[in-house]
Design a protein around this motif. Sequence first.
Motif, mmCIF file in Angstrom:
data_model
loop_
_atom_site.group_PDB
_atom_site.id
_atom_site.type_symbol
_atom_site.label_atom_id
_atom_site.label_comp_id
_atom_site.label_asym_id
_atom_site.label_seq_id
_atom_site.Cartn_x
_atom_site.Cartn_y
_atom_site.Cartn_z
ATOM 1 N N ASP A 98 14.613 -30.385 4.436
ATOM 2 C CA ASP A 98 15.868 -30.362 5.238
ATOM 3 C C ASP A 98 15.595 -31.349 6.576
ATOM 4 O O ASP A 98 16.468 -32.230 6.897
ATOM 5 N N ARG A 153 18.524 -27.470 -3.886
ATOM 6 C CA ARG A 153 19.282 -28.048 -3.136
ATOM 7 C C ARG A 153 19.797 -29.331 -3.896
ATOM 8 O O ARG A 153 19.659 -30.456 -3.461
ATOM 9 N N ASN A 207 21.791 -32.471 -2.606
ATOM 10 C CA ASN A 207 20.753 -33.420 -1.788
ATOM 11 C C ASN A 207 20.591 -34.773 -2.587
ATOM 12 O O ASN A 207 19.703 -35.317 -2.164
#
Length: 937
Positions: free
Chosen positions: A37, A68, A71
């Motif tokens: 992140d 995730r 993303n």
Amino acid sequence: MSTRQKKTALVVAHTHWDREWRYPIWKTRSLLLEFMDWLIDILENDPEYESFLMDGQTVCLDDYLEIRPENRDRIAALVKAGKLAVGPWYTLPDLFPIAGECLVRNLQTGIRFAEELGGYNPIAYHTFGWGQTAQFPQIYRDIGIEHAVAAKKVSEERAPNCEFMWTAPDGSELLTSRLGHFTRQNGYFYLHFPVRLNNIYDNNVYSWDWGKTGVAYHRADEENFQNDYFRVDHEDGYFKENVKDAAQRTWDNMDKTLIDDWRLLMCGCDFSTPNPYLPKMVADCNEALPDIEFRMSSLQEYFAGVDERIDRSTVPVVHGELRDGEPCGASANALATRIHIKQLNKKVENSLMRRTEPLAAGLSLLGETYPQRFLQKGWNYLLKSHPHDSINGVTQDKTVDDNMYRLNQALEISETIYEDMLASLLKRLDLSAFGQTDTLLLLHNPQPRPVREVIKMGVDTPRSESVWTLGIADADGSPLAIQEITRDEHKQPVHDIEARPWPYYVDRHQLYLDTGEIPAGGYKVVKVVNQETYWREEEWWPSMRKHTGGFIGQGATQLENEFLKVEVNTDGTFNLTDKQNGRVIENMHHFEDEGDTGDYWAYYAPYRNQIITNRGFGSRIWMEDNGPLSATIGIETVMKVPAHAEYGNVKVQGFGKRSERLVDLKIVSRITLNKDSKHVKVKTSIDNTAKDHRVRLMIPTDIKTDFSDAAGHFTVDRRGIVHDKDENGEFFPEMALRPMSVFCDANDGANGLAVLNNCLTEFQLLEDDRGTLALTLLRAIRNRICTESRVSSEFPEALGSQMLQTVDYEYAIYPHAGNWDEGKVYAEADKLNSKPAVTQISMNRGGELPTVASHYAIDNESLVLSSVKKAEDREGMVLRLFNPTDEIQEGKVSIGLPVSRAWKLNLIEKRGEELSIEDGSVSLSLEKGKIATIEVE
């Protein structure tokens, strides 16, 4: 030497991210989420942050996107823009415990995954792996990679300069850098630590200052107080006053480069974060050292500059594997740590690559659906078990359990697909020549040459037929020899997708079968013949067994066939006679137990060691399964060995002594000799009750030689009896513990002796008067994880690394004439790793396939088959083979399937030249050390 005025320091931001090591998989995954992140945010928003190297792998992105998935487009944009360098690997495997074919599949998977995101890093950034395989230059060059960073593990004696030409057995070259001191961490330790932490990493004052260094937490409950502390805030320090000295020291770190004005500074470390201050540090370095231009860059730019500046003819050449000492730096002895992981891995590899894929690929050319996604799932589990820390078990016990789970999933998937393929084959066999109620056997041979073996098996006959003795016949009615073992009664469920399981009442006959010849890469169907029935209610005097004589076992201590004679001695060793040349090797096959106060990565004998041999203890010896096809002698020895090591409070490896308290170490070996076999099979079981020790198997060869040969990755590695000596004639004894895959061999050119195996990884050719091959069976050691050179994560109550369990081994001893190639050692090792499989089948009508067939064959035993599979993106079948010898080998690959065209492929299956195919055969000429991949369609 360059004449440019301005010097350039290329700063590459990176991390080394172990998928699981110090912490189990999900704790590590949580850290990965935090890291990724942060990294994505920096790369998207800081235009001065040139790029980030994701450690040469892609599995981190796979793991991240599992949590995730939203993303994925952001990551793909960064990869396409060159901001995030990924691949070419999928995971970061250790090399020597796994098959060479697995390295190829790992690269294939990593490159495909990276290309889906926008492209892969075309530099072999290979600073992982505890030693580097000799064939990497050929493997990388074959897929178009021409440069490598390989910091583990080449010595300055072999590579006095940072740059060297790494050369494979076939002559392929790779321009390679070993970097400077601290290798992949050279910029991190020398620049990052002083500027960000106001600390000199290597001055031994690096320590945590409670309440001042940062904010941290530590679980204090009974179950977790031994776990690590965790910092939760980010470091915000910046000490510009340290920049000049740190920058100069970082630059000087690579002073052994052949290029004085172009250097690579790697700013990253194990689990290191992206360091948002790095662009500022680079700018401050330029201000502090105006004669050097520091700039953030990439491995591609670095090697482009190297190519521009260097004269390759002046670069030192380094041949073969990179596995130089000292032992702890090369993690040389992790090969035998938690050996049960490696054993299960080899079982999976043999199932998946040597049996399931070849059968599925052959049937796919006959029109059957290839289970591609199902196989990919199995491969995913297998590849995720290969990261260097995972496959070696240099971890917490929970991580070992996780890795064993993955391997077991891969094994179950492989075996399930194999059974599905057998079912597909059965439905297409033309069995109309047999009777409706006949019991049939399908014998499958995955080896690329015809094979005749004695195999142990169980056959069920309907209880209603009351079969007392049975026979087995080829399709033409000619009998095959059998040797009965047992007969008993069973009720077996028969699964039916449209009903409840059916009970099948059977008599089960265990027996040995002489298979007769089974075609290369193919199968044949044979028939069970009921020879004699019995009255089931009769309790007294059933029919006695008849024999033709010629038993292999004689008495309780001797085995003999046409080629070999085994005589067991009272101390549990045996004498082996090679009847072809009269050579006798006496007192073979004993065990030694000694202390091990080392760590996961390196063996250290205790200061006050004891080496104990089983020859000092009495052995119980017995004969079992004796007959004309096979006989087995059992040998049981109970050794009294020290229960553990005594360390006191000292943590240093090697300190301590073996305890005075003794425990029983029971070792049972079963020595088997089969009819017409040229090797002696052995199954050994160790019931380990001791800690802090190493057990080795001793096989004297009585051969005078200064070198050993061992199967490696697409080659046979020849190594000296001791590791490289320095200028004082000194060497590290632990580096003489060598890797092997399916065999190790000692020979003098006239005679040789090989130990074949499907479960071992480490051996040593001893410098004794008998040329003894010492094979490491297990290492039992403390559960300490080296998190940093001054501190360990310790789990004294977790005993998985002590191997307090029963461990089983299977290997064979093979005396032969000539060297390993002349003795056809590789082909003999295949018999242990690619065994014929037998399946009981019932009558089927309406099929079109013959009862005997060969799907593939290689007519030269010096050529080794690595893989048979379906092409990834096409309907063709791919075969990979290699020439491990020093001579050009001519060979013919014959395909007994409907094919008409063939191509040469590279290792990522891109087609090259079309090959001539005549009558289903492709003729090849392979130079020494060459790997060849072909596709037939």
